[in-house]
Design a protein around this motif. Structure first.
Motif, PDB file in Angstrom:
ATOM      1  N   HIS A 288       2.824  -2.197  -3.825  1.00  0.00           N
ATOM      2  CA  HIS A 288       3.063  -0.912  -3.171  1.00  0.00           C
ATOM      3  C   HIS A 288       2.820   0.305  -4.070  1.00  0.00           C
ATOM      4  N   GLU A 292       1.620   4.274  -3.129  1.00  0.00           N
ATOM      5  CA  GLU A 292       2.497   5.405  -3.448  1.00  0.00           C
ATOM      6  C   GLU A 292       1.750   6.466  -4.248  1.00  0.00           C
ATOM      7  N   ASP A 298       7.245   7.858  -1.746  1.00  0.00           N
ATOM      8  CA  ASP A 298       8.168   6.890  -2.323  1.00  0.00           C
ATOM      9  C   ASP A 298       8.557   5.943  -1.188  1.00  0.00           C
ATOM     10  N   LEU A 299       7.935   4.783  -1.143  1.00  0.00           N
ATOM     11  CA  LEU A 299       8.144   3.865  -0.027  1.00  0.00           C
ATOM     12  C   LEU A 299       9.569   3.317   0.014  1.00  0.00           C
ATOM     13  N   VAL A 358       5.816   7.755  -9.039  1.00  0.00           N
ATOM     14  CA  VAL A 358       4.480   8.324  -9.081  1.00  0.00           C
ATOM     15  C   VAL A 358       4.445   9.387 -10.175  1.00  0.00           C
TER      16      VAL A 358
END
Length: 653
Positions: A288, A292, A298-299, A358
């Protein structure tokens, strides 16, 4: 509002969820098995609960124990991470029945996708393209080659390629054993094997109010044992029109099962441009972070907010740049991906711009489950960390990531770091020629070759010897600034022997008023030497070598490539000798099957014993042709690393 989250997982993903919770101001509860008691995720949580035992079944797969910790700690929500119980509908229901919030999709959606066999039927009904299912009992020659797959779970476990009718029986049996061990469900099925296809997946995120996001595609085609090792977003093979079709199919799949939360719809993209549904991963994916970075989201935070009932905006953010992720594993690609366990003495990835987040701008991200001094055991997956580079272009991301891996200091365990660097720098990869046959096509003889060549090993061994000599003189009252062996007049050379990657390395050198002379590295001069670092003038260039000792091992890091050496004592202990022809256990594990017997004649390379360790089966083959003189194990037996499994006596010529 969620106030305290129990993270029902371990390692890197547990740390990732904990970081998102901290950013939201949400309290956290960690859980740990006995081997994980000192793991980083345990320290980073507000409170931690013990799950007595070591095996997954009695710890991270125990619904009863997980919920008991949640109750004691006052948690009001559970995040399952990935793996373990993350795609277990019964666990999701048990969480809800206990009055807790499940941070994941509805149990009905998990159940619908829990069986790959039933999932394919649902997707076909939703007009999502699928490959035909083949009953293992009805396979004919026309069906080959094919892939045997576990109906439950994922991660490459319970998967076997079959190319000939003779391989089918063992492949199905092995897939069933592995699926039963990993997922508690031995059901398998077969489907056509798409040669040289690409593994493409679409990230989805949906709320409970009908909004479904598709956050572009990821390419995950470079795999070993059907497990991904490099992922990127976007795919170099997907253009705007194909992306729209893939995302449309993914959205249809999500709506067909009433999805909410984060998930991934996986496809195989054939060479002719057609794609076929594989599965829906009803959880967060390992890869993921590349999504991102590219989409600036921000998952995990969004998972929590969706679980609280939040509405997503009508459309996701626009993508920006390219991201590439590598999975750093404790394993040896050159030895059939043999996993490694033990102490990770040093783990440093310099210049990381962010951890579990990130970066503020294009840069390098590190998501790690370990740190210097961590113990890597045999009960869990051998992934150590994920390193992600995000840059304006694919080429820039690959270059930044390769440089970061080259500069990493990783001591104590064999890893796939050198393989990852070579892939990132390989011309075919840089041209985007990545598919599921990539490793076989390019060849492990090329990709698994050490970054340090023979010349680099020699000069690194010289640096190690000089560092050890400097360490022996540290604090000396007289001439303490000179390394051991310095002479005012010419004398016998200093000698040390190391076991290197390719065999013994004999180091000899002299230090006198004329400087350093060594037959191992002619023309190399010493600029400075300290116990932790040596500077040499080598081939007309100033080269710096960082030297780290850990027991008998000496780790030398430099621009020329990392080298691990083991000091060879001058006088070997005869009690430590192993009989010629001994077949040693390469790791601790459980003997799953013994495929020979005493007195049997065996050919070189024939499988004699199958071990299970780190959730996978590992075949232990005869090192040479001969007769089985000793057989020391039986099925079900636990063995330690280095145990003598069998002894093969050579066949007389």
């Amino acid at each position: 509002m969620i106030n305290r989250v129990l993270v029902a997982n371990r390692g890197e993903i547990a740390r990732r969820v904990l970081r998102a919770c901290r950013d939201l101001g949400v309290g956290t509860v960690a859980v740990h098995s006995d081997p994980d008691a000192a793991a980083p995720h345990v320290r980073e949580a507000d409170v931690a609960g013990r799950l007595p035992g070591a095996s997954p079944a009695e710890t991270y797969l125990s619904v009863e124990r997980l919920l008991a910790v949640a109750k004691r700690a006052g948690a009001d929500a559970v995040h399952p991470g990935y793996g373990f119980l993350s795609e277990n509908a019964d666990f999701a229901r048990a969480v809800a029945d206990a009055g807790l919030t499940w941070i994941g999709p509805p149990p009905e959606a998990i159940a619908a996708m829990g069986s790959k066999i039933e999932a394919k039927k649902l997707m076909a009904a939703a007009d999502v393209p699928v490959l035909p299912e083949i009953d293992p009992a009805r396979v004919g020659d026309a069906d080959l080659p094919l892939l045997v797959k576990a109906s439950a779970g994922g991660g490459g476990r319970g998967m076997r390629v079959v190319r000939t009718p003779e391989e089918l029986r063992d492949a199905v049996a092995g897939a069933r054993r592995e699926a039963e061990s990993a997922f508690g469900d031995p059901t398998v099925f077969c489907e056509p094997l798409l040669e040289d296809a690409r593994h493409i997946e679409v990230q989805i995120l949906a709320d409970a109010h009908g909004t479904v996001w598709t956050l572009g595609e990821r390419e995950c085609s470079i795999q070993r044992r059907h497990q991904k090792i490099i992922e990127e977003a976007p795919s170099p093979a997907v253009g705007p029109e194909l992306r729209a079709r893939l995302c449309g199919a993914a959205a249809s799949a999500a709506r067909a099962i009433g999805y909410a939360g984060a998930g991934t719809v996986e496809f195989m993209l054939a060479r002719d441009g057609r794609f076929y549904f594989l599965e829906v991963n009803t959880r967060l994916q390992v890869e993921h972070p590349v999504t991102e970075c590219v989409y600036g989201v921000d998952l995990v935070r969004l998972q929590i907010e969706v679980a609280e009932g939040a509405r997503l905006p009508a459309a996701p953010p626009e993508p920006r740049g390219h991201a590439v992720e590598v999975r750093l594993y404790a394993e040896d690609p050159a030895q059939d991906w043999r996993p490694a366990s033990g102490t990770l003495h040093t783990f440093e990835v310099p210049d990381a711009d962010a951890e579990f987040a990130v970066p503020a701008a294009y840069g390098l991200r590190l998501d790690s489950g370990v740190e210097s001094g961590s113990e890597v055991g045999v009960h869990y997956d051998p992934m150590l960390a994920k390193v992600i580079a995000w840059a304006p272009s694919r080429a820039a991301a690959a270059r930044r990531l390769a440089a970061a891996l080259r500069g990493a200091r990783i001591h104590g365990l064999t890893t796939n770091r050198d393989l990852l660097v070579r892939i990132l720098e390989e011309p075919g990869f840089l041209d985007g020629a990545t598919d599921t046959g990539y490793l076989d096509r390019v060849g492990l003889d090329t990709l698994a070759a050490p970054l340090a060549d023979e010349a680099a090993v020699r000069v690194s061994a010289l640096a190690a010897a000089l560092a050890q000599a400097a360490a022996s003189r540290a604090g000396a009252a007289v001439l303490g600034g000179l390394p051991s062996g310095w002479r005012n007049v010419r004398s016998q050379p200093q000698r040390r022997t190391f076991q290197g990657p390719g065999g013994p390395v004999d180091v000899d050198y002299r230090l006198d008023r004329n400087g350093l002379t060594s037959e191992l590295c002619p023309g190399t001069s010493l600029l400075s030497a300290a116990p932790d670092g040596v500077v040499l003038d080598h081939d007309g260039l100033r080269e710096t070598f960082t030297v780290t000792a850990a027991g008998d091992a000496v780790h030398v890091d430099s621009r020329l490539g990392p080298v691990t050496l083991v000091a060879v004592p001058r006088f070997a202990d005869p009690s430590g000798r192993i009989a010629p022809g001994s077949l040693l256990a390469p790791m601790p594990g459980t003997v799953v099957r013994v495929e020979t017997e005493p007195g049997a004649e065996v050919a070189e390379g024939r499988t004699l014993v199958v071990l299970e360790a780190m959730k996978m089966e590992h075949r232990i083959a005869a090192p040479s042709a001969g007769t089985v003189a000793e057989l020391n194990v039986t099925a079900g037996q636990q063995v330690e690393s280095g145990a003598v499994l069998a002894v093969i006596e050579g066949t007389p010529e």
